[in-house]
Design a protein around this motif. Structure first.
Motif, mmCIF file in Angstrom:
data_model
loop_
_atom_site.group_PDB
_atom_site.id
_atom_site.type_symbol
_atom_site.label_atom_id
_atom_site.label_comp_id
_atom_site.label_asym_id
_atom_site.label_seq_id
_atom_site.Cartn_x
_atom_site.Cartn_y
_atom_site.Cartn_z
ATOM 1 N N LYS A 129 0.824 -1.213 0.000
ATOM 2 C CA LYS A 129 0.000 0.000 0.000
ATOM 3 C C LYS A 129 0.860 1.266 0.000
ATOM 4 C CE LYS A 129 -4.102 -2.127 1.996
ATOM 5 N NZ LYS A 129 -5.175 -2.066 2.997
ATOM 6 N N TYR A 137 -5.092 -2.125 -4.286
ATOM 7 C CA TYR A 137 -4.906 -2.659 -2.952
ATOM 8 C C TYR A 137 -5.561 -4.043 -2.903
ATOM 9 C CZ TYR A 137 -3.288 1.897 -1.227
ATOM 10 O OH TYR A 137 -2.571 3.046 -1.015
ATOM 11 N N GLU A 139 -7.677 -5.504 -1.110
ATOM 12 C CA GLU A 139 -9.136 -5.553 -0.898
ATOM 13 C C GLU A 139 -9.934 -5.067 -2.114
ATOM 14 O OE1 GLU A 139 -7.602 -1.763 1.188
ATOM 15 O OE2 GLU A 139 -6.963 -3.849 0.926
ATOM 16 N N GLU A 140 -9.252 -4.493 -3.101
ATOM 17 C CA GLU A 140 -9.925 -4.019 -4.309
ATOM 18 C C GLU A 140 -9.930 -5.059 -5.432
ATOM 19 O OE1 GLU A 140 -8.862 0.750 -4.058
ATOM 20 O OE2 GLU A 140 -7.385 -0.618 -4.946
ATOM 21 N N ASP A 142 -11.065 -8.227 -5.783
ATOM 22 C CA ASP A 142 -12.281 -8.978 -6.114
ATOM 23 C C ASP A 142 -13.231 -8.173 -6.997
ATOM 24 O OD1 ASP A 142 -11.481 -11.241 -4.791
ATOM 25 O OD2 ASP A 142 -12.648 -10.850 -2.978
#
Length: 228
Positions: A129, A137, A139-140, A142
């Motif tokens: 990050k 990132y 978490e982005e 998917d």
């Protein structure tokens, strides 16, 4: 040391790291990062047996592509501007390493349709990050892959990451392990995924130990360069 010695050392280190990881050196693709390296030196590396080279500027790739052997596998590894997409589609790019945003995916898809072509890509993920680096990132990822499903001309071939430049090998190994975990998880959903591109001149051995099967090595092969 000269170019041939540098290549031999890198190849030996790749083989040793692969063996430690219970794999074969043949499982690891070496990308010789040739950005800012003149065409004569790239040809010399080719003559020593290298076939995959990495460029980060479209103009430089186009210039070298015209004068170097046709069987070179060209990889684009730098952040790609959308206005440069038209120059790379159906024009000899074996793999784009840096798909990092929806706008770029949209432009790639549009240009591929226009030329009745397709392109193999890696999605770039920024596990550390770092604000100074591009990449999604974790978490982005998917939601981005869900959007990418509509871009049928873009073939997802795996993931790429650029680790921070640090001597903290424990931290590096942790980041590389996170990338490997993502790769393993997504390969179950997307069987066509085959590349985990991570590891550069200062950390490619650690990357291989954590599961990388594609390393991007420039300085250790060509020496230090002054980037414009």
């Amino acid at each position: 040391m000269g170019l041939s010695e540098n290549i031999a050392i890198v190849q030996e280190k790749i083989a040793c790291a692969a063996e430690k990881a219970g794999r074969s050196a043949e499982d690891i693709t070496l990308i010789a990062v040739s950005k800012t390296v003149d065409a004569e030196m790239v040809k010399a590396a080719y003559d020593y047996g290298l076939r995959s080279f990495g460029e980060n500027r479209v103009q430089e790739f186009l210039r070298k592509k015209e004068i170097l052997p046709e069987d070179i596998q060209w990889n684009l590894i730098g952040q790609l501007q959308t206005n440069k997409v038209k120059y790379i589609i159906d024009n000899g790019v074996a793999l784009l390493h840096s798909l990092d945003r929806p706008a770029l995916a949209s432009e790639l898809q549009k240009e591929c349709i226009k030329k009745d072509a397709s392109i193999d890509v890696l999605v770039e993920v920024n596990f550390a990050k770092e604000e100074s680096k591009s990449g999604l990132y974790p978490e982005e990822v998917d939601s981005f892959l869900e959007q990418l499903a509509d871009c049928r001309r873009i073939h997802l071939s795996g993931f790429m990451t650029v680790a921070p430049y640090t001597d903290d090998r424990v931290y590096l190994r942790k980041l590389f392990a996170q990338a490997r975990a993502l790769y393993d998880k997504k390969k179950k959903e997307f069987p066509e995924i085959r590349y985990l591109s991570m590891g550069m001149s200062n950390d490619y051995e650690d990357a291989i130990l954590e599961g990388s099967n594609m390393v991007r090595v420039g300085t250790a092969i060509f020496g230090h360069r002054i980037y414009q």
